[in-house]
Design an enzyme around this catalytic site. Structure first.
Site, short mmCIF file in Angstrom:
data_model
loop_
_atom_site.label_atom_id
_atom_site.label_comp_id
_atom_site.label_asym_id
_atom_site.label_seq_id
_atom_site.Cartn_x
_atom_site.Cartn_y
_atom_site.Cartn_z
N GLU A 66 -4.44 3.69 6.69
CA GLU A 66 -4.60 3.55 5.38
C GLU A 66 -4.89 4.61 4.51
O GLU A 66 -4.52 4.98 3.46
CB GLU A 66 -5.05 2.18 4.77
CG GLU A 66 -4.70 1.84 3.42
CD GLU A 66 -5.41 0.45 2.96
OE1 GLU A 66 -5.10 -0.41 3.65
OE2 GLU A 66 -6.05 0.47 1.77
N ARG A 79 0.84 -1.33 -0.12
CA ARG A 79 -0.11 -0.12 0.05
C ARG A 79 0.82 1.14 0.16
O ARG A 79 0.74 2.23 0.80
CB ARG A 79 -1.16 0.05 1.21
CG ARG A 79 -1.92 -1.05 1.37
CD ARG A 79 -2.90 -1.10 0.04
NE ARG A 79 -3.70 -2.48 0.14
CZ ARG A 79 -3.40 -3.39 -0.20
NH1 ARG A 79 -2.42 -3.67 -0.96
NH2 ARG A 79 -4.18 -4.48 -0.25
N SER A 111 -10.50 -0.72 3.81
CA SER A 111 -9.56 -0.91 4.96
C SER A 111 -9.16 0.32 5.75
O SER A 111 -8.58 1.24 4.93
CB SER A 111 -8.68 -1.61 4.71
OG SER A 111 -8.92 -2.85 3.95
C1 LIG Z 1 -15.44 -0.30 -0.15
C2 LIG Z 1 -13.87 -0.13 -0.45
C3 LIG Z 1 -13.05 -0.96 -0.75
C4 LIG Z 1 -11.72 -1.04 -0.88
N1 LIG Z 1 -11.05 -2.19 -1.16
C5 LIG Z 1 -9.64 -1.86 -1.39
C6 LIG Z 1 -8.97 -3.03 -1.74
O1 LIG Z 1 -9.24 -4.23 -1.56
N2 LIG Z 1 -7.41 -2.79 -1.82
C7 LIG Z 1 -6.97 -1.50 -1.78
O2 LIG Z 1 -5.97 -1.45 -2.12
N3 LIG Z 1 -7.73 -0.41 -1.80
C8 LIG Z 1 -9.12 -0.49 -1.52
N4 LIG Z 1 -9.64 0.63 -1.29
C9 LIG Z 1 -9.09 2.06 -1.09
C10 LIG Z 1 -9.53 2.45 -2.52
O3 LIG Z 1 -10.37 2.20 -3.25
C11 LIG Z 1 -8.21 2.71 -3.25
O4 LIG Z 1 -7.21 3.30 -2.49
C12 LIG Z 1 -8.22 3.52 -4.48
O5 LIG Z 1 -7.01 3.46 -5.32
C13 LIG Z 1 -8.46 4.91 -4.27
O6 LIG Z 1 -8.99 5.67 -5.66
P1 LIG Z 1 -9.63 6.94 -5.51
O7 LIG Z 1 -9.64 7.34 -7.13
O8 LIG Z 1 -10.74 6.86 -4.89
O9 LIG Z 1 -8.41 8.04 -4.86
P2 LIG Z 1 -8.79 9.09 -3.77
O10 LIG Z 1 -9.32 8.39 -2.60
O11 LIG Z 1 -9.58 10.16 -4.54
O12 LIG Z 1 -7.37 9.50 -3.62
C14 LIG Z 1 -6.27 8.81 -2.84
C15 LIG Z 1 -4.99 9.24 -2.92
O13 LIG Z 1 -4.56 9.28 -4.24
C16 LIG Z 1 -4.09 10.53 -4.65
N5 LIG Z 1 -4.53 10.71 -5.86
C17 LIG Z 1 -5.86 10.42 -6.62
N6 LIG Z 1 -5.58 10.53 -7.87
C18 LIG Z 1 -4.67 10.89 -8.22
C19 LIG Z 1 -3.78 11.27 -9.57
N7 LIG Z 1 -4.48 11.17 -10.53
N8 LIG Z 1 -2.33 11.59 -9.30
C20 LIG Z 1 -1.98 11.69 -8.25
N9 LIG Z 1 -2.56 11.36 -7.09
C21 LIG Z 1 -3.69 11.08 -6.96
C22 LIG Z 1 -5.01 11.47 -3.66
O14 LIG Z 1 -4.40 12.75 -3.50
C23 LIG Z 1 -4.91 10.67 -2.47
O15 LIG Z 1 -3.80 10.98 -1.78
C24 LIG Z 1 -11.14 0.31 -0.94
C25 LIG Z 1 -12.29 1.34 -0.65
C26 LIG Z 1 -13.55 1.35 -0.49
C27 LIG Z 1 -14.06 2.43 -0.21
#
Ligand SMILES: Cc1cc2nc3c(=O)[nH]c(=O)nc-3n(C[C@H](O)[C@H](O)[C@H](O)COP(=O)(O)OP(=O)(O)OC[C@H]3O[C@@H](n4cnc5c(N)ncnc54)[C@H](O)[C@@H]3O)c2cc1C
Length: 334
Positions: A330, A162, A234
């Site tokens: 996380e 992660r 998580s």
């Molecule tokens: C129900 C649920 C289940 C999940 N299961 C998992 C799992 O199984 N495994 C796992 O690893 N994660 C999981 N996650 C966490 C999440 O889905 C991941 O971390 C995902 O990659 C976040 O994507 P996002 O676009 O929503 O990012 P955001 O929440 O919008 O941002 C996350 C981070 O990335 C940065 N960011 C976003 N986009 C960019 C970009 N284009 N360039 C640079 N920085 C950027 C943001 O500034 C922030 O620091 C889960 C979340 C939920 C709600």
């Protein structure tokens, strides 16, 4: 480029906390970024947002940039592999579905993870025994220091559990624009040893589609639907502990689950610690741990960011006092 002023972020992040941003700018192309720069939008405090599935807003920066640019393109292929580039604003699971439908293997175990393709490399998303570091070849990112675009190889991304280069010293200083994956067209590398995938696949044909369906079934059974209960998946990372510490815990808890980690360390599910601290399904005010998966902190409605963070700190304290193990968050706290 779309600019939304004085906007609630409730529907822009999966925790669903009602906080307001003075400005949210939807970025749909690289030229939108340069336009925003010309308009001095990067001069004050800002935050890069994807799908908002891994963030909690405590302090609100002046401008939120929501990365929206879409597109999936095939770069090259041979008999065995295909190289596909996905733009940062694509929904990650739409990309996985596209790969599975076309029989491109390597990301099927990462089905149904919320969020965008651009955020996926930031924390090296992982599930069911695979991580994106296993298939990501390279990515393009824009530096927010000098606004140049740099290509990062898989190695330069410095992926860890992660974790990546982008979460450290230069945190928030890069916008991931697109990433390229090398996927298999045949002789897929099946990873079946996690989450009982093997037993579920036994009576079925071994196919990318069946793996994806099993993963989706397991995830929906275990995790709360974000449209019903706000959460960010998580909340804590699984702690990685020394073998000595693990042996010590095993004496009191012979059934403690574990996985081996790098450098002869042991990874223990954070959910196990939370459950054995008596906090599975525990609720305080508007916040609680999810009944089916204590690693997930949920907003039962109307929770504030402070309430959620205080609840998380209470979990960290309890686990530390009972097991002498420190849980690390996380979720990104802005
Ligand atoms: C129900 C649920 C289940 C999940 N299961 C998992 C799992 O199984 N495994 C796992 O690893 N994660 C999981 N996650 C966490 C999440 O889905 C991941 O971390 C995902 O990659 C976040 O994507 P996002 O676009 O929503 O990012 P955001 O929440 O919008 O941002 C996350 C981070 O990335 C940065 N960011 C976003 N986009 C960019 C970009 N284009 N360039 C640079 N920085 C950027 C943001 O500034 C922030 O620091 C889960 C979340 C939920 C709600």
């Amino acid at each position: 480029m779309k600019i939304l002023n004085n906007i609630s972020l409730k529907s822009f992040h999966t925790f669903g906390v009602d906080v307001n941003a003075s400005s949210l700018i939807e970025i749909e192309s690289l030229s939108d970024i340069y336009t925003a720069k010309e308009k001095s939008c990067f001069n004050g405090s800002f935050y890069i947002l994807g799908g908002g599935s891994n963030v909690l807003f405590l302090t609100i920066p002046e401008v939120i940039f929501k990365i929206c640019f879409k597109g999936i393109s095939i770069i090259k292929e041979d008999d065995d592999y295909i190289w596909i580039t996905v733009n940062a604003g694509e929904n990650w699971d739409d990309f996985v579905r596209y790969c599975v439908e076309n029989n491109y293997g390597g990301v099927e175990n990462l089905s149904y993870i919320p969020g965008t393709a651009g955020a996926a490399p930031i924390q090296n998303i992982g599930a069911y025994g695979t991580e994106i570091k296993d298939t990501l070849q390279r990515l393009n990112a824009l530096s927010l220091t000098d606004f140049s675009v740099k290509e990062f190889s898989n190695k330069e991304c410095a992926f860890g559990y992660r974790d990546s280069f982008f979460k450290h010293k230069e945190n928030g200083q890069w916008i991931v624009l697109d990433s390229t994956y090398r996927l298999t067209k045949r002789n897929h590398n099946w990873v079946l040893n996690y989450g009982n995938i093997k037993s579920f696949i036994e009576n079925k044909t071994l196919s990318l589609e069946n793996i994806r369906n099993i993963v989706i079934q397991q995830r929906t059974a275990k995790l709360p639907d974000v449209s019903v209960l706000g959460n960010a998946g998580s909340f804590f990372k699984n702690p990685i502990i020394s073998t000595e510490k693990f042996e010590q815990l095993k004496q009191s808890y012979p059934e403690i689950p574990f996985f081996s980690a790098a450098n002869q360390k042991i990874k223990v599910p954070a959910a196990w610690f939370i459950e054995h601290a008596g906090l599975k399904g525990f609720k305080k005010g508007n916040v609680g741990t999810y009944v089916n998966q204590p690693l997930v902190i949920v907003n039962y409605g109307g929770a504030t960011t402070t309430e959620i963070i205080e609840f998380a700190k209470m979990i960290v304290r309890n686990v530390s006092e009972k097991f002498d193990v420190e849980l690390e968050m996380e979720v990104n706290i802005v």
